[in-house]
Write an enzyme that holds these catalytic residues in place. Structure first.
Site, short mmCIF file in Angstrom:
data_model
loop_
_atom_site.label_atom_id
_atom_site.label_comp_id
_atom_site.label_asym_id
_atom_site.label_seq_id
_atom_site.Cartn_x
_atom_site.Cartn_y
_atom_site.Cartn_z
N LEU A 34 -84.73 -30.31 9.56
CA LEU A 34 -84.08 -30.33 10.84
C LEU A 34 -84.71 -29.35 11.76
O LEU A 34 -83.95 -29.01 12.80
CB LEU A 34 -82.60 -30.31 10.74
CG LEU A 34 -81.98 -31.52 9.90
CD1 LEU A 34 -80.50 -31.60 9.84
CD2 LEU A 34 -82.38 -32.87 10.46
N GLY A 35 -85.79 -28.74 11.19
CA GLY A 35 -86.36 -27.59 12.11
C GLY A 35 -85.59 -26.42 12.41
O GLY A 35 -85.87 -25.80 13.21
N SER A 36 -84.95 -26.00 11.19
CA SER A 36 -84.18 -24.66 11.32
C SER A 36 -85.01 -23.46 11.53
O SER A 36 -84.86 -22.57 11.99
CB SER A 36 -83.27 -24.59 10.20
OG SER A 36 -83.77 -24.11 8.89
N ALA A 80 -87.92 -23.22 12.97
CA ALA A 80 -88.43 -23.18 14.28
C ALA A 80 -87.40 -22.95 15.05
O ALA A 80 -87.59 -22.00 16.23
CB ALA A 80 -88.79 -24.61 14.62
N ALA A 81 -86.23 -23.42 14.93
CA ALA A 81 -85.13 -22.81 15.93
C ALA A 81 -84.66 -21.46 15.84
O ALA A 81 -84.46 -20.78 16.86
CB ALA A 81 -83.65 -23.79 15.47
N ASP A 129 -92.03 -28.87 16.09
CA ASP A 129 -90.56 -28.19 15.74
C ASP A 129 -90.43 -27.19 17.08
O ASP A 129 -89.24 -27.09 17.47
CB ASP A 129 -90.51 -27.61 14.51
CG ASP A 129 -90.42 -28.85 13.41
OD1 ASP A 129 -90.83 -30.04 13.69
OD2 ASP A 129 -89.76 -28.35 12.25
#
Ligand code: MEV
Length: 289
Positions: A76-78, A80-81, A123
């Site tokens: 879920l792209g954590s 990148a976040a 992402d």
């Protein structure tokens, strides 16, 4: 002290294919990651290579507090976040005047370095700018917002994005005559998808095709197949793995009135699930906590 947040993402179409310059479509979703940065004289070791790289890249020292509502290592792209929110908070706290475009590029360079060269800008772009984005190579085009009721299911099977990217690369190297057309077909699915945003039945069908193509590339996992089949049986228009696969998450597009039923069916397979939709906002400043 500065607190910034950035959203997670799902790939509606095109993961793995984007690594080879084919088109992919990703969408920012809730939940978000919150990062607070405070100036400090001593270097803070965050025990996250992403966060440490953000401070190194900006050439400053500070303390950091991360509050993530996104599961990590789940597609879920954590990472990148976290990277985008940390860079944005440092930018703010230390009065650096980087634009969001520059933050997105820096975040991509950090992801690429930490993941040993294996990352597309998907992402980090989606997390920085929010919305739905068509990615082709290093080009990104923001698409008009859509109301797409989604259910995300987390298999709770951990996976490594770089290992999965390597696995696909090895298969492609061994069987280019089979894998190249599959990657082309995934790119074609993405382009067809953006022409059918107003037709959820078609979007679902395309997601199912994309899932089958990803399985052919070796990105599937029995736990993902179980959740995908459960979501479809509960009435989803379509479902696929999202992210690198081999574990992690799947995403289903559902009729509005069946969201809860699809979520329940996914959770009944020993998984965690949540209902989500588009987050049009990218990285944003939050009230200091
Ligand atoms: C991971 O979320 C998606 C991949 O396509 C890798 C990437 O785009 O960096 C597998």
């Amino acid at each position: 002290m500065a607190t910034w947040s950035a959203p997670g993402k799902v790939f509606l179409f095109g993961e793995h294919a984007v690594v080879y310059g084919k088109p992919g479509v990703a969408m920012a979703i809730r939940p978000r990651v919150f990062v607070t940065v405070r100036k400090s004289k001593s270097a803070h070791h965050a025990r996250s290579p992403y966060i440490d790289s953000c401070f190194d890249e900006m050439g400053v020292k500070g303390s950091v507090y991360v509050n993530s509502q996104l599961p990590s290592s789940s597609g879920l792209g954590s990472s990148a976040a976290v990277t985008v929110a940390t860079l944005s908070a440092i930018n703010d706290e230390f009065g650096k005047k980087f634009t969001m475009e520059e933050i997105a590029n820096m975040a991509f360079a950090i992801e690429k370095k930490v993941q040993k060269g294996r990352a597309s800008p998907t992402d980090t772009s989606v997390s920085t700018f929010g919305g739905i984005v068509l990615i082709t190579g290093t080009q990104r085009r923001r698409l008009p917002p859509q109301n797409l009721p989604l259910v995300v299911g987390n298999t709770l099977v951990s996976h490594s994005t770089s290992k999965m990217v390597e696995k696909v690369a090895a298969l492609k190297k061994k069987n280019p005559e089979i894998c190249d057309p599959i990657l082309d077909a995934i790119g074609a699915v993405s382009l067809c998808g953006i022409r059918h945003f107003s037709d959820p039945h078609m979007l679902g069908t395309l997601m199912n095709m994309n899932h089958a193509l990803l399985e052919a590339l070796g990105a599937g996992h029995p736990s993902l197949s179980r959740l995908v089949l459960a979501a479809r049986a509960a009435g989803a228009y379509g479902a696929k793995l999202t992210g690198a696969g081999g574990g992690g998450c799947m995403v289903a597009i559902c009729p509005k009135h069946l969201k809860s039923r699809v979520m329940g069916a996914v959770e009944a397979c020993d998984a965690k699930a949540f209902i989500t939709n588009l987050d049009t906002e990218g990285a944003r400043k939050e009230k200091d906590v």
